[in-house]
Design a protein around this motif. Structure first.
Motif, PDB file in Angstrom:
ATOM      1  N   MET A 118      69.480  36.101 -20.563  1.00 37.77           N
ATOM      2  CA  MET A 118      68.671  36.665 -21.650  1.00 37.77           C
ATOM      3  C   MET A 118      67.320  37.156 -21.128  1.00 37.77           C
ATOM      4  O   MET A 118      66.824  38.191 -21.560  1.00 37.77           O
ATOM      5  N   ARG A 121      67.830  40.472 -19.415  1.00 33.16           N
ATOM      6  CA  ARG A 121      68.115  41.559 -20.372  1.00 33.16           C
ATOM      7  C   ARG A 121      66.855  41.994 -21.131  1.00 33.16           C
ATOM      8  O   ARG A 121      66.687  43.155 -21.443  1.00 33.16           O
ATOM      9  N   LEU A 122      66.022  41.045 -21.447  1.00 32.28           N
ATOM     10  CA  LEU A 122      64.809  41.357 -22.196  1.00 32.28           C
ATOM     11  C   LEU A 122      63.676  41.826 -21.288  1.00 32.28           C
ATOM     12  O   LEU A 122      62.643  42.277 -21.773  1.00 32.28           O
TER      13      LEU A 122
END
Length: 124
Positions: A118, A121-122
């Motif tokens: 995560m 991805r961010l």
């Protein structure tokens, strides 16, 4: 052609013929290293020395004594090798890991893995 040149050419021809004859005699005198007799001597020497038959083809010599001496020398070299070169490797589990190592998937923490994915991805 004068007499000297003629004699020189005749002598060169005679010498060439003699070399060819000697070469044929040397070939006839030397035994064929792939003959069945020498192969049988190699196998016999390998068995008596404790070598495997797979190594019998590596033995050299043309007489039984020469082949036996080569087999004995080869066996001495094998015995002198360090023990770790003569042993079998560790057995492998069906998963591909060595027996004394736990599988690598037990070390993975799924919560940390999800957090890492995560974060990538961010872009943080």
């Amino acid at each position: 052609m004068d007499r000297r040149e003629f004699v020189s050419s005749v002598m060169a021809n005679v010498m060439a013929e003699e070399d060819v004859k000697e070469g044929r005699a040397a070939q006839a005198a030397s035994p064929d290293v792939n003959s069945p007799e020498i192969t049988a001597m190699r196998e016999k020497a390998a068995k008596s020395s404790g070598l495997s038959l797979g190594l019998a083809g590596r033995l050299s010599g043309t007489t039984e004594a020469e082949i036996k001496a080569d087999a004995d020398r080869l066996m001495e070299e094998i015995r002198a090798m360090p023990a770790n070169l003569r042993t079998q490797p560790k057995s492998i589990l069906p998963t591909g890991g060595a027996v004394d190592q736990p599988p690598s998937y037990l070390d993975i923490d799924p919560i940390k893995l999800a957090a890492t994915i995560m974060a990538r991805r961010l872009g943080s």
